[in-house]
Design a protein around this motif. Structure first.
Motif, mmCIF file in Angstrom:
data_model
loop_
_atom_site.group_PDB
_atom_site.id
_atom_site.type_symbol
_atom_site.label_atom_id
_atom_site.label_comp_id
_atom_site.label_asym_id
_atom_site.label_seq_id
_atom_site.Cartn_x
_atom_site.Cartn_y
_atom_site.Cartn_z
ATOM 1 N N THR A 52 -3.756 -0.965 -6.080
ATOM 2 C CA THR A 52 -4.856 -0.533 -5.099
ATOM 3 C C THR A 52 -6.179 -0.720 -5.631
ATOM 4 O O THR A 52 -6.962 -1.084 -5.079
ATOM 5 C CB THR A 52 -4.383 0.819 -4.493
ATOM 6 O OG1 THR A 52 -3.343 0.899 -3.549
ATOM 7 C CG2 THR A 52 -5.645 1.316 -3.780
ATOM 8 N N TRP A 95 -0.486 2.154 -6.835
ATOM 9 C CA TRP A 95 -1.758 2.679 -7.117
ATOM 10 C C TRP A 95 -2.769 1.781 -8.115
ATOM 11 O O TRP A 95 -3.862 1.788 -8.072
ATOM 12 C CB TRP A 95 -1.895 4.274 -7.191
ATOM 13 C CG TRP A 95 -1.149 4.634 -8.380
ATOM 14 C CD1 TRP A 95 -1.607 4.800 -9.651
ATOM 15 C CD2 TRP A 95 0.234 5.151 -8.094
ATOM 16 N NE1 TRP A 95 -0.460 5.314 -10.395
ATOM 17 C CE2 TRP A 95 0.415 5.569 -9.566
ATOM 18 C CE3 TRP A 95 1.057 5.330 -7.338
ATOM 19 C CZ2 TRP A 95 1.595 6.130 -10.117
ATOM 20 C CZ3 TRP A 95 2.259 6.186 -7.519
ATOM 21 C CH2 TRP A 95 2.477 6.489 -8.996
ATOM 22 N N GLU A 96 -2.048 1.279 -8.993
ATOM 23 C CA GLU A 96 -2.535 0.454 -9.927
ATOM 24 C C GLU A 96 -3.121 -0.896 -9.201
ATOM 25 O O GLU A 96 -4.407 -1.422 -9.486
ATOM 26 C CB GLU A 96 -1.856 0.178 -11.119
ATOM 27 C CG GLU A 96 -1.492 1.265 -11.970
ATOM 28 C CD GLU A 96 -0.084 1.100 -12.912
ATOM 29 O OE1 GLU A 96 0.010 2.020 -13.895
ATOM 30 O OE2 GLU A 96 0.327 0.039 -12.683
ATOM 31 N N TRP A 154 -1.060 3.931 1.930
ATOM 32 C CA TRP A 154 -1.777 4.318 0.888
ATOM 33 C C TRP A 154 -1.167 6.173 0.536
ATOM 34 O O TRP A 154 -1.805 6.738 -0.030
ATOM 35 C CB TRP A 154 -3.251 4.238 0.673
ATOM 36 C CG TRP A 154 -3.626 2.999 0.600
ATOM 37 C CD1 TRP A 154 -3.374 2.213 -0.440
ATOM 38 C CD2 TRP A 154 -4.265 2.014 1.491
ATOM 39 N NE1 TRP A 154 -3.890 0.685 -0.362
ATOM 40 C CE2 TRP A 154 -4.509 0.830 0.953
ATOM 41 C CE3 TRP A 154 -4.938 2.285 2.815
ATOM 42 C CZ2 TRP A 154 -5.144 -0.126 1.726
ATOM 43 C CZ3 TRP A 154 -5.200 1.515 3.525
ATOM 44 C CH2 TRP A 154 -5.391 0.179 3.008
ATOM 45 N N PHE A 162 1.772 8.543 -1.039
ATOM 46 C CA PHE A 162 2.834 8.746 -1.891
ATOM 47 C C PHE A 162 3.142 10.104 -1.768
ATOM 48 O O PHE A 162 4.398 10.744 -1.229
ATOM 49 C CB PHE A 162 2.490 8.532 -3.347
ATOM 50 C CG PHE A 162 3.530 8.691 -4.323
ATOM 51 C CD1 PHE A 162 4.621 7.682 -4.350
ATOM 52 C CD2 PHE A 162 3.717 9.677 -5.144
ATOM 53 C CE1 PHE A 162 5.750 7.714 -4.977
ATOM 54 C CE2 PHE A 162 4.698 9.707 -6.036
ATOM 55 C CZ PHE A 162 5.697 8.705 -5.965
ATOM 56 N N LYS A 211 2.575 0.386 -10.944
ATOM 57 C CA LYS A 211 2.836 1.361 -9.808
ATOM 58 C C LYS A 211 1.822 0.833 -8.677
ATOM 59 O O LYS A 211 0.777 0.100 -9.115
ATOM 60 C CB LYS A 211 2.368 2.689 -10.335
ATOM 61 C CG LYS A 211 2.836 3.114 -11.401
ATOM 62 C CD LYS A 211 4.166 3.726 -11.044
ATOM 63 C CE LYS A 211 4.900 4.416 -12.214
ATOM 64 N NZ LYS A 211 5.180 3.717 -13.156
ATOM 65 N N GLN A 214 -5.705 8.051 -0.558
ATOM 66 C CA GLN A 214 -4.606 8.913 -0.278
ATOM 67 C C GLN A 214 -5.238 10.175 0.478
ATOM 68 O O GLN A 214 -4.567 10.978 1.367
ATOM 69 C CB GLN A 214 -3.805 9.294 -1.554
ATOM 70 C CG GLN A 214 -2.600 10.377 -1.255
ATOM 71 C CD GLN A 214 -1.643 10.110 -2.214
ATOM 72 O OE1 GLN A 214 -0.358 9.653 -1.848
ATOM 73 N NE2 GLN A 214 -1.593 10.861 -3.149
ATOM 74 N N GLY A 270 -5.242 13.872 -7.459
ATOM 75 C CA GLY A 270 -4.881 12.866 -6.298
ATOM 76 C C GLY A 270 -3.651 13.478 -5.627
ATOM 77 O O GLY A 270 -3.027 12.842 -4.721
ATOM 78 N N ASN A 284 0.944 -1.265 -0.012
ATOM 79 C CA ASN A 284 0.056 -0.111 -0.095
ATOM 80 C C ASN A 284 0.803 1.236 -0.027
ATOM 81 O O ASN A 284 0.377 2.260 0.436
ATOM 82 C CB ASN A 284 -1.058 -0.149 1.241
ATOM 83 C CG ASN A 284 -0.212 -0.101 2.532
ATOM 84 O OD1 ASN A 284 0.477 0.616 2.986
ATOM 85 N ND2 ASN A 284 -0.877 -1.240 3.386
ATOM 86 N N GLY A 285 2.066 1.277 -0.568
ATOM 87 C CA GLY A 285 2.733 2.482 -0.753
ATOM 88 C C GLY A 285 4.068 2.338 -0.181
ATOM 89 O O GLY A 285 4.353 1.542 0.615
ATOM 90 N N ASP A 313 -8.160 4.567 -5.035
ATOM 91 C CA ASP A 313 -6.594 4.977 -4.716
ATOM 92 C C ASP A 313 -6.513 6.349 -4.309
ATOM 93 O O ASP A 313 -5.941 6.684 -3.339
ATOM 94 C CB ASP A 313 -5.747 4.410 -5.652
ATOM 95 C CG ASP A 313 -6.076 4.826 -7.180
ATOM 96 O OD1 ASP A 313 -6.867 5.052 -7.436
ATOM 97 O OD2 ASP A 313 -4.953 5.613 -7.729
ATOM 98 N N ASN A 314 -6.980 7.285 -5.172
ATOM 99 C CA ASN A 314 -6.842 8.617 -4.733
ATOM 100 C C ASN A 314 -7.634 9.115 -3.475
ATOM 101 O O ASN A 314 -7.159 9.911 -2.708
ATOM 102 C CB ASN A 314 -7.321 9.542 -5.867
ATOM 103 C CG ASN A 314 -6.259 9.472 -6.964
ATOM 104 O OD1 ASN A 314 -5.142 9.497 -6.736
ATOM 105 N ND2 ASN A 314 -6.719 9.836 -8.254
#
Length: 568
Positions: A481, A478-479, A435, A437, A476, A496, A386, A302-303, A492-493
């Motif tokens: 996620t 987030w893909e 999550w 970044f 990546k 975050q 994001g 998760n990041g 995913d956004n």
């Protein structure tokens, strides 16, 4: 030091002491067992299996497991030694063929997903959490427990209606499985810190095809490779109960000049640890316990903030701590040069070296170092999807002429910093940042400075970094996620957006104060922030003045002392 032997299972019969006949029988049985065990061990040394005309050596690995039983495992080639992880973890491993459980500072690096608790019992966790006998195996077991529960939680949360529900549930898992570890070692080290000039390199590798080459470069170009220890969190798609996918690949351009993109199925990822540890030029570092690994399925990743937290928990008492990305090239003697540069900083030992290293591309010649090191002297409140107006760090002016010593900069880069390991006690990594970044670097910079650490740019670069634009099509997190949460675009956004409120509160964003978060039902995001937030040596207000950040206008000013290289 090996983990303590396992205690006898409750209810197991005690040895008899009554009667001469019983004693004689016990002695005969014991002698017979010793004889059989000797035969098994001899066979493990001499046993060979014929396969298609070739000869393959087998190793018999004897492992003690809970329940007073002995499990004998036969594995081909030298995998037995890899599983056992011989060596003390101090670089002085016994390579004479003696098989034993992991020592205090090592755990088997291959094959992936060996479960520490199943191998050595839950005693390694209790000994860690009560502080009596911490081991790397105990740390790995604790983190594996957390990841196993996280996997189940994510499956159950696939259709969660809001990101707040997901993150609250994640915090509950941290409280149950990681907070006991954090509480036991609050404001102190898990292991004694060694003053042998050793380096611990923290690597959070997300599906990185360059991890193996990065390790080869690091050890192959080190002045003192035996003093280099690695803690790698390998977040791969292993093809376990899931189909591996590429990143978003650009396949061409349409009639209007827009990119045509595609995501495709692909084989499981290459394991860079296996690449490195099976290379005969470098395998001794793995055998001697210098490589510590935690494997994470891509679905539980998760990041970078979580990966760096987990990697920091593989530290084993080394003198220096280096955090970096896993797609690097190294110049000759890079380790000696960074240690020398750190000692020249005026604030040493509370000095941090950091930069965005020089870039390299595939096909470039070997990196020899000595290029000008970029200085992190500017920032901006980022716009766009994001990003949520999160402070983003950037480079400033290069120094004019040669400097006798390194000078201070404003910020720390998460992709490379080099510091003494006391940093881990003062600025422990935060387990409550899933999550995330954007925001990692401003949080790290603010926390370090307010805890009394000054940040310096090295005068020259001795490592190079592969910068990865989206057109490369690499996966990546987030893909992943988006796939974990049912392919919901933008979720995913949203995760975050909620998670970074923890950082925004720390920095002082309007609308991220306690009252505002309470009204939104998000005050839980500030859990334990007294341990993972700003320090008390210097204030947040002083940091914002130091870095010319205006939170009211959301503008970053020009930092003279940083861009002019005038603050020693």
């Amino acid at each position: 030091m090996a983990p303590p032997p396992f205690k006898r299972r409750r209810g197991a019969p005690k040895s008899s002491t009554g009667g001469l006949i019983t004693t004689m029988i016990a002695l005969l049985v014991g002698a017979g067992f010793v004889f059989l065990l000797a035969i098994v061990l001899l066979a493990s040394r001499l046993g060979e299996v014929e396969e298609g005309g070739s000869t393959t050596t087998t190793t018999t690995t004897i492992m003690e497991v809970p329940g007073d039983t002995t499990t004998i495992m036969e594995v081909p080639g030298d995998l037995g030694s890899k599983m056992i992880g011989r060596g003390d973890g101090d670089g002085n491993g016994d390579r004479g063929g003696k098989l034993r459980p992991p020592s205090r500072l090592s755990f088997p690096h291959l094959p992936p997903h060996l479960m520490a608790e199943e191998m050595y019992g839950d005693g390694i966790i209790s000994d860690l959490l009560d502080g009596t006998d911490p081991t790397i195996a105990g740390l790995v077991a604790t983190m594996q427990r957390f990841l196993s529960k996280l996997r189940l939680f994510l499956v159950a949360s696939r259709d969660a209606p809001t990101p707040e529900i997901v993150i609250r549930g994640y915090f509950d898992l941290v409280d149950e499985y990681l907070k006991p570890l954090e509480s036991t070692y609050r404001n102190k080290r898990v292991f004694p810190m060694r003053e042998d000039d050793s380096i611990f390199m923290s690597l959070g590798a997300y599906r990185d095809h360059l991890l193996g080459e990065t390790l080869r470069q690091a050890y192959g170009n080190a002045h003192d490779p035996d003093l280099l220890f690695v803690g790698a969190v390998v977040q791969n798609c292993f093809g376990i109960e899931t189909t591996c996918r590429t990143g978003v690949e650009v396949k061409g351009m349409d009639a209007n000049g827009n990119p045509i993109t595609k995501v495709s199925d692909r084989p499981p990822d290459v394991n860079g640890i296996e690449e490195f540890c099976t290379d005969p030029n470098f395998s001794r570092h793995c055998v001697d316990g210098r490589i510590r690994v935690l494997y994470v399925n891509e679905t539980e990743s998760n990041g970078p903030t979580t990966a760096r937290y987990l990697a920091s928990r593989l530290w084993g008492g080394e003198t220096h701590y280096m955090q970096s990305d896993s797609h690097l090239r190294f110049a000759p003697d890079w380790d000696r040069k960074y240690k020398e540069e750190l000692r020249l900083a005026k604030s040493y030992p509370k000095a941090v070296l950091s930069t965005y290293p020089t870039g390299f591309k595939d096909g470039d010649p070997p990196y020899m170092g000595g290029t000008m090191s970029p200085r992190l002297c500017t920032c901006e409140f980022s716009e766009g999807g994001g990003r949520h107006k999160m402070l983003r760090i950037n480079t400033g002016h290069d120094c004019k002429g040669e400097q006798d010593v390194p000078t201070q900069i404003a910020y720390i880069a998460a992709g490379f910093f080099f510091v003494r390991s006391e940093f881990l006690v003062d600025v422990p990594f935060d387990p409550y940042l899933p999550w995330v970044f954007m925001g990692e670097e401003i949080a790290l910079s603010l926390r370090a400075w307010t805890h009394g650490w000054d940040v310096y740019a090295p005068r020259k670069d001795w490592i190079a970094h592969q910068y990865r634009p989206g057109k490369l099509g690499l996966p990546k997190f987030w893909e992943n996620t988006a796939r974990v949460f049912g392919g919901r675009g933008g979720f995913d956004n949203e995760l975050q957006r909620v998670a970074i409120e923890r950082i925004k509160h720390m920095v002082g964003y309007e609308g991220s104060d306690m009252d505002s978060l309470e009204k939104l039902g998000c005050d839980f995001l500030l859990k334990d922030l007294e341990h993972y937030g700003p320090g008390k040596v210097r204030t947040v207000r002083a940091f914002l003045e130091h870095t010319k950040i205006d939170m009211k206008t959301e503008k970053c000013g020009w930092i003279d002392w940083c861009n002019d290289c005038t603050l020693p």
